[in-house]
Structure formats: C-alpha cells, structure tokens
Design a protein around this motif. Structure first.
Motif, PDB file in Angstrom:
ATOM      1  N   TRP A  73      28.654  39.351  31.636  1.00 45.53           N
ATOM      2  CA  TRP A  73      30.003  38.825  31.722  1.00 45.53           C
ATOM      3  C   TRP A  73      30.304  37.955  30.507  1.00 45.53           C
ATOM      4  O   TRP A  73      29.448  37.223  30.023  1.00 45.53           O
ATOM      5  CB  TRP A  73      30.176  38.007  33.013  1.00 45.53           C
ATOM      6  CG  TRP A  73      30.140  38.853  34.241  1.00 45.53           C
ATOM      7  CD1 TRP A  73      29.112  38.979  35.119  1.00 45.53           C
ATOM      8  CD2 TRP A  73      31.172  39.714  34.713  1.00 45.53           C
ATOM      9  NE1 TRP A  73      29.417  39.860  36.116  1.00 45.53           N
ATOM     10  CE2 TRP A  73      30.699  40.327  35.900  1.00 45.53           C
ATOM     11  CE3 TRP A  73      32.458  40.028  34.252  1.00 45.53           C
ATOM     12  CZ2 TRP A  73      31.465  41.227  36.627  1.00 45.53           C
ATOM     13  CZ3 TRP A  73      33.219  40.930  34.989  1.00 45.53           C
ATOM     14  CH2 TRP A  73      32.730  41.523  36.150  1.00 45.53           C
ATOM     15  N   GLN A  78      36.024  33.809  29.878  1.00 48.82           N
ATOM     16  CA  GLN A  78      36.417  33.338  31.208  1.00 48.82           C
ATOM     17  C   GLN A  78      36.780  31.850  31.164  1.00 48.82           C
ATOM     18  O   GLN A  78      37.815  31.427  31.693  1.00 48.82           O
ATOM     19  CB  GLN A  78      35.278  33.577  32.204  1.00 48.82           C
ATOM     20  CG  GLN A  78      35.090  35.038  32.589  1.00 48.82           C
ATOM     21  CD  GLN A  78      33.828  35.254  33.403  1.00 48.82           C
ATOM     22  OE1 GLN A  78      32.814  34.600  33.176  1.00 48.82           O
ATOM     23  NE2 GLN A  78      33.891  36.167  34.357  1.00 48.82           N
ATOM     24  N   LEU A  92      38.485  36.146  38.217  1.00 42.33           N
ATOM     25  CA  LEU A  92      37.392  35.630  37.393  1.00 42.33           C
ATOM     26  C   LEU A  92      36.459  36.738  36.915  1.00 42.33           C
ATOM     27  O   LEU A  92      35.934  36.680  35.804  1.00 42.33           O
ATOM     28  CB  LEU A  92      36.601  34.577  38.185  1.00 42.33           C
ATOM     29  CG  LEU A  92      35.486  33.847  37.430  1.00 42.33           C
ATOM     30  CD1 LEU A  92      36.042  33.119  36.222  1.00 42.33           C
ATOM     31  CD2 LEU A  92      34.754  32.880  38.352  1.00 42.33           C
ATOM     32  N   PHE A  97      36.605  41.170  31.501  1.00 40.16           N
ATOM     33  CA  PHE A  97      35.571  40.205  31.124  1.00 40.16           C
ATOM     34  C   PHE A  97      34.185  40.840  31.034  1.00 40.16           C
ATOM     35  O   PHE A  97      33.214  40.168  30.705  1.00 40.16           O
ATOM     36  CB  PHE A  97      35.517  39.050  32.134  1.00 40.16           C
ATOM     37  CG  PHE A  97      36.762  38.218  32.175  1.00 40.16           C
ATOM     38  CD1 PHE A  97      37.222  37.575  31.031  1.00 40.16           C
ATOM     39  CD2 PHE A  97      37.494  38.090  33.340  1.00 40.16           C
ATOM     40  CE1 PHE A  97      38.373  36.809  31.054  1.00 40.16           C
ATOM     41  CE2 PHE A  97      38.647  37.326  33.380  1.00 40.16           C
ATOM     42  CZ  PHE A  97      39.091  36.685  32.236  1.00 40.16           C
TER      43      PHE A  97
END
Length: 283
Positions: A73, A78, A92, A97
């Motif tokens: 990630w 983020q 999220l 991402f």
C-alpha cells in the motif's frame, strides 16, 4: 515448439520443448529445476519473445515477502490525502493506493504475460505457501480489497537451482522438468548458434574441455552460460585452438571458486587437452 524455440536462439531438448508445450496447452505452471547455468531462466525469456508476450520477472531472495513480490500500500499517498482532507475513511484502501509488484502485475495484464519466478530456492520456505493461491487459482486475495483474479492465466515458469528442496505442494501444482547439462552435440549446436564467429575446431575443443570439466569433482561445474562466455573471451584473445597457456590464463571465466581453479590448472588441464588432441587429432 522445439523449432520455435530454436528460431529464437534456444536449443531445447525434446523433453523440455514438450514440457513447455504442455504447460501452455494445459495452462499449468512449469517448474524447472537443475544446475545453475543450464538455461532455465533463458527459456522464459525465449518463450516471451516467441509468443510476443511481456516478461515479468520475480527474482527471489532471502527475506522476500508480499511487499516485494505481490503488492504494498502507498502509505505516503494515503497520509497525504488524509492531511489534505481528500480521503474518507472507507476509501483508505482504495485500488488507487495499491502498488502492484510482479505477481499482481502478472494477474492484471490485459493479455497473459510470461511470469518468471526465478530461483525460488533462494526465498524462505514460508513464501512458498503464499504462492499456492497464485499457482492453483491465478489469483491473489488482498484482505482490504478482496480477490484479484487474472482474466487469462499468465504463463508461469518457476526455476530452482536446488540449493534446498521446494515443498511438494508447489510442485504438485506444476508440470516438472529437470534441466540437465547438455550433451556434447547439443552444446556444440548452442555454440554455433550463440557464438557464430568461433572457428569450428576451437568450438569443438571448447565443448570437449568443458564436458571433461563436468566429469570432475568440482564445487561448481561450469554451465552453458560459462561455455558461451569462455568462447567469446577466447575470440577476443584471437585464439584458434586451445593451448595450455590460454587455458591457464582464462580459467577464471569458466570457474568461479579458487579451489576449483587450483584443482584444474596445471596437470589436470594438460590431461584434458592431451585427451582432446588425441580424440580430435592435430590436423
């Protein structure tokens, strides 16, 4: 298949060509095991060129994990979007991402690529367990996103130099082939193809010398890659045939351990050269 590989510069044994053909037709991974330098990695490159597919290579190493092999990630992005107030909590772990690595890249290609998982024996054993889902279902489960499955299965080749045994669970999901050192005739054919400028007499002597080396009790036997490299080195030295001085000064091209060089140089190299001359004649 053998003819197609040959057209790309790869001289394959019939058994290897058959294994590659069946792996393609049955959509099964192909597990190639054998000594270093026998052409295991090269066949993946050749297949990609033959089929006109991209090659995605995962080079295995000790400590390889999901972040290095499959995905990670983008935490920096983020955090940035959180600070800028551009990110809701349920976004999220949005796909934007996600940073795909080799395994995930291979599943997301619009057309099936050739996925080379190279030297799996270098990775830690626990990593093999993660591969099972990829090899059997051609998919990856990402806890935050769900399952990502290939629209079309990639062509998967796994190589191992057998520095340790690979678990049976991996092998059961693959077709298997042991890639051995080539016979003298096949190695000469490889040299003619890969080093076309080498004189025929020199090429025959090179192959005979290396075949003789492989009969010795050395720590690391020279592979086909070393055969090709030595031939090119000898051409750079304008050698027309093998002689003791040239062999002595170029053993480091063939052998990568001092104990092996010490074993071969001098009387052992002279014996091999004498044997070659007796078999091939002086003319």
């Amino acid at each position: 298949m053998a003819a197609g590989l040959l057209a790309q510069g790869y001289v394959a044994q019939r058994e290897l060509a058959t294994a590659a053909f069946l792996a393609l037709r049955l959509q099964r991974p192909l597990f190639l095991e054998g000594e270093p330098g026998t052409g295991k990695t090269e066949i993946a490159k050749t297949l990609a060129a033959l089929l006109g597919r991209p090659l995605i290579r995962l080079q295995c190493y000790e400590g390889l994990d999901l972040a290095g092999a499959a995905y990670e990630w983008n935490y920096a992005r983020q955090m940035l979007e959180i600070k800028l107030g551009q990110l809701a909590g349920d976004d999220l772990f949005a796909p934007r991402f996600l940073i795909p690595r080799a395994l995930l890249q291979a599943l997301q290609q619009p057309g099936p690529p050739v996925l080379l998982i190279d030297e799996l024996d270098r990775a830690d054993e626990p990593f093999e367990a993660y591969l099972l889902e990829v090899l059997s279902e051609f998919q990856i489960t990402i806890p935050e996103l769900g399952v990502i499955r290939a629209a079309e299965p990639p062509i998967v080749l796994i190589t191992s130099n057998r520095t340790r045994e690979i678990h049976d669970a991996v092998k059961r999901r693959c077709l298997y082939h042991w890639v051995d050192f080539p016979s003298a005739a096949r190695e000469l054919e490889i040299l003619r193809l890969r080093v076309p400028g080498a004189p025929e007499r020199l090429s025959r002597q090179i192959v005979a010398f290396i075949q003789g080396l492989r009969a010795l009790d050395l720590y690391k036997l020279p592979g086909v890659a070393e055969t090709i490299e030595w031939s090119r080195a000898l051409l750079e030295l304008n050698a027309l045939e093998l002689d003791p001085e040239t062999v002595q000064s170029t053993l480091g091209v063939l052998l990568k351990y001092q104990d092996d060089i010490a074993r071969v140089q001098g009387s052992e190299a002279a014996r091999l050269l004498a044997q070659i001359r007796a078999e091939q004649g002086h003319g």
